[in-house]
Design an enzyme around this catalytic site. Structure first.
Site, PDB file in Angstrom:
ATOM      1  N   LYS A  49      18.079  75.625   3.345  1.00 37.42           N
ATOM      2  CA  LYS A  49      18.053  74.939   4.152  1.00 37.42           C
ATOM      3  C   LYS A  49      17.597  76.048   5.669  1.00 37.42           C
ATOM      4  CE  LYS A  49      21.048  72.014   7.431  1.00 37.42           C
ATOM      5  NZ  LYS A  49      22.134  71.263   7.929  1.00 37.42           N
ATOM      6  N   SER A 124      21.976  66.192   8.279  1.00 41.22           N
ATOM      7  CA  SER A 124      20.061  66.581   8.044  1.00 41.22           C
ATOM      8  C   SER A 124      19.854  67.957   7.173  1.00 41.22           C
ATOM      9  CB  SER A 124      21.406  67.803   9.528  1.00 41.22           C
ATOM     10  OG  SER A 124      22.303  68.649   9.025  1.00 41.22           O
ATOM     11  N   SER A 148      26.743  66.189   6.771  1.00 43.93           N
ATOM     12  CA  SER A 148      25.307  66.718   6.455  1.00 43.93           C
ATOM     13  C   SER A 148      24.966  67.174   5.001  1.00 43.93           C
ATOM     14  CB  SER A 148      24.325  68.027   7.027  1.00 43.93           C
ATOM     15  OG  SER A 148      24.341  67.361   8.348  1.00 43.93           O
TER      16      SER A 148
HETATM   17  N1  GLN Z   1      24.966  63.797  12.154  1.00 47.49           N
HETATM   18  C1  GLN Z   1      25.994  64.362  12.786  1.00 47.49           C
HETATM   19  C2  GLN Z   1      25.248  65.175  13.763  1.00 47.49           C
HETATM   20  O1  GLN Z   1      24.511  64.658  13.660  1.00 47.49           O
HETATM   21  C3  GLN Z   1      26.386  65.394  11.399  1.00 47.49           C
HETATM   22  C4  GLN Z   1      25.538  66.824  11.220  1.00 47.49           C
HETATM   23  C5  GLN Z   1      26.158  68.092  10.650  1.00 47.49           C
HETATM   24  O2  GLN Z   1      26.499  67.703   9.948  1.00 47.49           O
HETATM   25  N2  GLN Z   1      25.002  68.804  10.459  1.00 47.49           N
HETATM   26  O3  GLN Z   1      26.329  65.947  14.785  1.00 47.49           O
END
Ligand code: GLN
Length: 445
Positions: A49, A124, A148
């Site tokens: 990532k 994400s 995410s």
């Molecule tokens: N969807 C959540 C956010 O936007 C989690 C994102 C994540 O785990 N990085 O904060």
């Protein structure tokens, strides 16, 4: 696609051919999962990532503000990969600074779902999950602040695991919300997930929140025959779609047929999850993102004077990131601190306590990952709608627990449905044992 376990037995010549093939397939896949094909070493290729540092590679966290920035050192997880026969291969697309649930908020464009290119991959860590689900990566690393890893894995039909907070070093991970962030594996099956977890989990003095609780190999001790007590939270699934509810009911039956004991329970604090998370996460993000000012990192937009340089540079952040910086500053401001931030911390404590209560009688909790399968690209016009889709994953981060998302079914359009098994703190072995048993019982194709 060759599994991680199999790939670890291959020679470097064979691995070089595999990398070439992955690159060609990724280019023709049109998933936009890889944003770069850099290669580091001759080990088993693993997709990384874009918020994890690999020395000498660009790292942008999906943001224009970090364009051109080159990582000066390896994250501890990358050092762990290199010393265990794996080599970073390719950068995975992601929502900017890991803020999002769809990988639509990336400077590099939207990542597509491998099962239907008109749908999102989730976020994400959308690039990581789309590539593994789309069979253009053997395995990948993602990060999970509020779901995410687990949610994109569920949308893309692969296995995503979030370790206990502190189990995997965050050194070299771009910080989003430091009390919630964890790096974890995205793989094709549960055994590979356990293998990769073993490799990346370590105590690291470079991360002050790293845990020194004793580590045992989970992959060497995997036992799908172990009988567990699994809690189903009856009020949890009310807000899920019919296809998720059906998958959930069938999974409960499959777990029973494997000989696990099912315990029915309810959890009430879960209704505050979204509000609590979006206060805590944005408050921490505001603080963490203050460092991107054009003076120390990445892309600088010169202005008339220092303040103007700050403003022009910080204008490179995308809309979702700006929204969260505003929210975070608001909840931390002196007039609202007690009403929002402090209150959210107290509710976070209650959420943790409620999990502890359930874990007094259960080994694991079964829960949905998302209220529905991967949505169509562009469906979330209102950010609140996107935040609501995190309802099943974020409390796990607020409580610091380990959890794994496993594909269990498909809806009528063939879209994958994943469910998660959540464990108590540092109970990764139970999480993997339960997951392996479920994987065997379901036989998802
Ligand atoms: N969807 C959540 C956010 O936007 C989690 C994102 C994540 O785990 N990085 O904060």
């Amino acid at each position: 696609m060759i599994t991680l376990k199999e790939a670890l037995t291959k020679s470097s010549e064979e691995l070089a051919d595999i990398k070439e093939e992955l690159k060609n397939r990724a280019k023709s896949s049109q998933l936009n999962a890889y944003i770069d094909f850099s290669s580091y070493g001759d080990g088993v290729p693993i997709l990384i990532k874009d918020n994890i540092q690999v020395k000498g590679w660009s790292i942008t966290s999906g943001s224009k503000i970090l364009q051109g920035y080159i990582a000066p050192y390896n994250a501890t997880v990358v050092e762990n990969l290199l010393s265990n026969g794996l080599s970073p291969f390719g950068r995975a697309n992601m929502d900017e600074f890991a803020m999002g649930s769809t990988t639509e908020n990336s400077f590099y464009g939207v990542t597509k779902n491998p099962h239907d290119r008109s749908r999102v991959a989730g976020g994400s860590s959308g690039g990581s999950a789309s590539a593994v689900g789309g069979k253009i990566a053997i395995c990948a690393l993602g990060s999970d602040t509020g779901g995410s890893i687990r949610q994109p894995a569920s949308y893309c039909g692969c296995v995503g695991m979030k370790p206990t907070y502190g189990r995997v070093s965050r050194y070299g991970l771009s910080a989003y919300a430091s009390s919630l962030d964890q790096i974890g594996p995205i793989t094709q099956n549960v055994e590979d997930s356990a293998i990769l977890y073993d490799i990346i989990a370590s105590h690291d003095p470079k991360d002050s929140t790293s845990s020194d609780v004793k580590l045992n190999s989970v992959s060497k001790n995997l036992n799908p025959d172990r009988k567990l007590k699994i809690a189903v939270v009856d009020n949890y699934i009310d807000e899920a779609s019919d296809s998720i509810k059906k998958a959930y009911r069938e999974t409960v039956k499959a777990l029973e047929s494997e000989g696990h004991e099912i315990i029915h329970t309810t959890m009430t604090n879960t209704k505050y999850d979204i509000a609590t998370y979006y206060i805590v996460a944005t408050a921490e993000a505001t603080t963490n993102l203050a460092r991107y000012d054009g003076i120390r990192y990445g892309n600088r937009q010169d202005g008339k004077n220092l303040a103007d340089t700050y403003i022009k540079t910080r204008n490179l952040f995308g809309d979702e990131v700006k929204r969260r910086i505003l929210l975070g500053n608001f909840v931390l401001s002196s007039g609202y601190y007690d009403a929002y931030y402090l209150k959210a911390q107290k509710v976070r404590h209650l959420i943790r306590e409620e999990y502890s209560r359930v874990f007094q009688e259960a080994d694991l909790i079964l829960s949905p990952i998302a209220p529905d399968v991967a949505p169509k690209i562009g469906s979330f016009q209102d950010p609140l709608e996107m935040y609501k889709s995190d309802m099943f994953t974020i409390s796990v981060n607020l409580a610091g627990l380990p959890a794994i998302s496993i594909p269990v079914d498909r809806d009528e359009n063939g879209m994958p449905i994943g469910l998660q098994l959540i464990g108590n703190l540092f109970q990764e072995q139970r999480v993997f044992d339960g997951a392996m048993s479920l994987e065997r019982a379901i036989n998802y194709k």
